[in-house]
Design an enzyme around this catalytic site. Structure first.
Site, PDB file in Angstrom:
ATOM      1  N   VAL A   7      -4.150  16.692  16.934  1.00 50.15           N
ATOM      2  CA  VAL A   7      -4.003  15.361  17.407  1.00 50.15           C
ATOM      3  C   VAL A   7      -2.926  14.974  16.298  1.00 50.15           C
ATOM      4  O   VAL A   7      -3.149  15.178  14.843  1.00 50.15           O
ATOM      5  CB  VAL A   7      -5.662  15.059  16.560  1.00 50.15           C
ATOM      6  CG1 VAL A   7      -5.767  13.955  15.982  1.00 50.15           C
ATOM      7  CG2 VAL A   7      -6.766  16.459  16.770  1.00 50.15           C
ATOM      8  N   HIS A  39       9.204  13.272  -6.382  1.00 55.39           N
ATOM      9  CA  HIS A  39       9.657  14.326  -5.813  1.00 55.39           C
ATOM     10  C   HIS A  39       9.299  14.856  -5.183  1.00 55.39           C
ATOM     11  O   HIS A  39      10.495  16.390  -5.103  1.00 55.39           O
ATOM     12  CB  HIS A  39      10.661  15.225  -7.617  1.00 55.39           C
ATOM     13  CG  HIS A  39      11.672  13.491  -8.627  1.00 55.39           C
ATOM     14  ND1 HIS A  39      12.120  12.505  -7.970  1.00 55.39           N
ATOM     15  CD2 HIS A  39      10.689  13.333  -9.858  1.00 55.39           C
ATOM     16  CE1 HIS A  39      12.475  12.241  -9.145  1.00 55.39           C
ATOM     17  NE2 HIS A  39      11.117  12.132 -10.073  1.00 55.39           N
ATOM     18  N   SER A  84      -1.363  16.608  22.509  1.00 54.75           N
ATOM     19  CA  SER A  84      -0.002  17.533  23.461  1.00 54.75           C
ATOM     20  C   SER A  84      -0.067  17.975  24.548  1.00 54.75           C
ATOM     21  O   SER A  84      -1.523  18.007  24.748  1.00 54.75           O
ATOM     22  CB  SER A  84       0.365  18.852  22.383  1.00 54.75           C
ATOM     23  OG  SER A  84       0.922  19.193  22.697  1.00 54.75           O
ATOM     24  N   SER A  97      18.604 -33.613  20.704  1.00 56.38           N
ATOM     25  CA  SER A  97      16.909 -32.771  21.365  1.00 56.38           C
ATOM     26  C   SER A  97      16.559 -32.077  19.686  1.00 56.38           C
ATOM     27  O   SER A  97      15.045 -31.365  20.000  1.00 56.38           O
ATOM     28  CB  SER A  97      18.080 -32.248  21.975  1.00 56.38           C
ATOM     29  OG  SER A  97      17.927 -32.542  23.370  1.00 56.38           O
TER      30      SER A  97
END
Length: 475
Positions: A308, A176, A301, A128
C-alpha cells in the site's frame, strides 16, 4: 502504418496534467485563472468603468444611462459563456489584440440595447494595462479566497482533527534521526498545524492592488479630454468601491505587481511547510507508526500485491515542488519592468493558474492521504519501550535541581548520565537501579521510578489541544 496525430483528435487532448489527468482537482480554478476567466473579468471591468464614468458625469453633455440599459449591459457581461468566447476570438482574429477585442464586443452589446450613442465612453482614457491589472487582481482574489484558502483550511482542519485525537498518544521523538525525548503524535501534528495556520492568516490578509491611470500613470489623457475632474479620486472610487480592490495611486504603465510577489512568496512558504508534512508522514508510514487504510480495488504495485504505497504524499511532494518553482519565478519576474513598460509580465502571468493548480492538487492529495491513516500504537509503544535511555535527560534534570537545593552527591549529573547511556541501550531495570543508587530525596526518587518513556511527555497533550482550539476559534 501511419501514426495518428494526437493533436488533431477531437475533443482536444490536454498537453498538461492539470487539464488532463488531474482536471477534476484543478477545475475550480478555471473560473478565476483561465484565459476565459481573464476575458470575463476584462468585460466586467470595462463595463463597470463605462457605467462609473457615466454616473460620475466626467464628460459634460453626455446623457445618463437608463437603469434598464445598465441592467441589460450587466446581464450581458454576467452571461459570459462559450458564445461570448467565440465572439471575442472572432474580434481578436482581426485586431490581434485581446483587450481591443473586449472593447469591440462591448460596443456591439451597446448597439444591441440601443445605447451605441455612448460607445466612445467604452475604454475611455484607458491603456490595456488598466484593464488587465484589474482583471488579474479580481481573478487572483477570487481564486485565493474562493478556492485556494478553503482547500488550505480543509488540510488544516484535518490536521486539527488528528492533533486532537492523538494529543495524548506518546511517541518516541527522533532528532537527527536518533531516539530523543518522547513527545506525542498529536503535539507533533499540532506544530505543523500552527505553522500552516499562520501562513493561512497571512494569505487571507492579502491586499489585492489595482490602478487605472493611463498609459504612463499620469492621467494625461484624462485631464486633456475632461479637465477639471479629480481623476485620481474617480479612479480610486472605482477600484475600491466598485471592484473591491486596494487602489495603487502611483505606477508606471503597469501596476507594479509587488503585491503579487508578496502573495506568491506566502503561498510558496505554505507549500514548503506542507511539503515538510508530506515527507514526515511518508517517514512515519515507513516506520510503521501509521498504517494506511487500503482503497477497495486499488493496486499498490503491479508486481507486489501486498504493498500500500504512500502515493498521496508522494504526489503532494512533487506538485508542491512544481508549484513553488513557478511561484518563485512569478515573484522574481513580476517585480521587474524595464522603465515604464515591457511585456515580460504578460506571458508570465498566464502561468498563475498553473502555479496555484499544482498547489491545489497537492493540498487535495494531502487531505486524501491523511484521512486514510490509522495510528499504530503497538509500533509506537514498542519503540518507546526499546529506548529507556531517553529518560537520561529527565534524571539529570532532577539531579541538577537537587544539586541546587544542596543535596550531596548530585554534582556532574550530565557526565554521569552520559557515561551510563551514550552509545548503548539501557533497559528499564538498569536505569531504575541507577536512579535508586543516586541518593535522591524520596519524592524525587519516587517520581523518577514511576517515569517511563511513554509518560515522559511533559505538557505535550495540552499544547496540542490548545493549538487545535485556537485554530477552530479562528476558523
Amino acid at each position: 502504418m501511419t501514426r495518428v496525430t494526437l493533436a488533431q483528435l477531437e475533443p482536444a487532448i490536454a498537453l498538461g496534467p492539470l487539464d488532463g489527468r488531474y482536471r477534476k482537482d484543478a477545475a475550480p480554478l478555471v473560473d478565476y485563472l483561465s484565459e476565459a476567466a481573464l476575458n470575463r473579468d476584462r468585460i466586467h471591468v470595462e463595463v463597470e468603468w463605462f457605467i462609473h464614468l457615466n454616473e460620475q458625469g466626467v464628460v459634460p453633455g453626455v446623457r445618463a444611462l437608463l437603469d434598464d440599459e445598465k441592467q441589460q449591459l450587466r446581464d450581458w457581461a454576467e452571461a459570459f459563456d462559450a458564445e461570448t468566447i467565440a465572439q471575442l476570438a472572432t474580434f481578436e482574429a482581426v485586431t490581434v489584440h485581446d483587450v481591443k477585442a473586449v472593447e469591440y464586443a462591448i460596443k456591439e452589446a451597446l448597439s444591441q440595447i440601443g445605447a451605441d450613442d455612448l460607445s466612445e465612453l467604452v475604454h475611455f482614457c484607458c491603456t490595456s494595462e488598466d484593464i488587465n491589472n484589474l482583471s488579474y487582481a479580481l481573478g487572483i482574489k477570487g481564486a485565493v479566497q474562493d478556492v485556494w484558502l478553503p482547500a488550505a483550511a480543509k488540510l488544516i482542519d484535518q490536521l486539527a482533527a488528528m492533533a486532537d485525537e492523538l494529543a495524548e498518544t506518546p511517541m518516541l521523538a527522533h532528532t537527527h534521526g536518533q531516539p530523543a525525548t518522547p513527545t506525542t503524535m498529536g503535539k507533533e501534528i499540532a506544530v505543523t498545524l500552527r505553522r500552516l495556520a499562520r501562513q493561512h492568516a497571512r494569505i487571507a490578509g492579502t491586499e489585492f492592488l489595482g490602478k487605472i491611470n493611463g498609459a504612463t500613470g499620469t492621467y494625461a489623457a484624462h485631464v486633456v479630454a475632461a479637465p477639471g475632474v479629480d481623476w485620481p479620486a474617480v479612479a480610486k472610487s472605482f477600484v475600491e468601491d466598485k471592484l473591491g480592490l486596494t487602489f495603487n495611486l502611483l505606477t508606471t504603465q503597469i501596476e507594479s505587481h509587488d503585491w503579487q510577489a508578496e502573495l506568491y512568496a506566502d503561498v510558496a512558504r505554505f507549500n514548503r511547510i506542507a511539503h515538510n508534512l508530506a515527507t514526515d508522514m511518508w517517514t512515519y508510514i515507513s516506520m510503521n507508526y501509521f498504517k494506511q487504510i487500503p482503497v477497495e480495488g486499488a493496486t499498490g504495485s503491479s508486481t507486489m500485491p501486498h504493498k500500500v504505497n504512500p502515493i498521496r504524499f508522494e504526489n503532494a511532494e512533487a506538485n508542491l515542488e512544481i508549484s513553488c518553482s513557478l511561484l518563485d519565478t512569478l515573484g522574481e519576474t513580476l517585480v521587474t519592468s524595464r522603465m515604464q513598460r515591457d511585456l515580460t509580465d504578460s506571458t508570465t502571468q498566464r502561468n498563475i493558474g498553473v502555479a496555484f493548480g499544482h498547489s491545489l492538487l497537492a493540498l487535495n492529495n494531502l487531505v486524501k492521504g491523511l484521512v486514510r491513516l490509522d495510528i499504530n500504537t503497538a509500533a509506537l509503544d514498542a519503540d518507546l519501550d526499546h529506548n529507556w535511555e531517553v529518560l537520561a535527560e529527565a534524571i539529570q534534570s532532577v539531579m541538577r535541581a537537587a544539586f541546587l537545593k544542596g543535596v550531596p552527591g548530585m554534582d556532574n549529573p550530565y557526565e554521569k548520565l552520559k557515561e551510563l547511556t551514550r552509545g548503548h541501550r539501557v533497559d528499564q531495570a538498569e536505569l531504575q537501579s541507577f536512579v535508586a543508587g543516586l541518593g535522591l530525596p524520596d519524592e524525587d526518587a519516587a517520581r523518577l521510578a514511576a517515569l517511563t518513556p511513554a509518560t515522559y511527555i511533559g505538557v505535550a497533550a495540552d499544547l496540542a489541544r490548545a493549538e487545535v482550539a485556537a485554530w477552530r476559534a479562528r476558523a
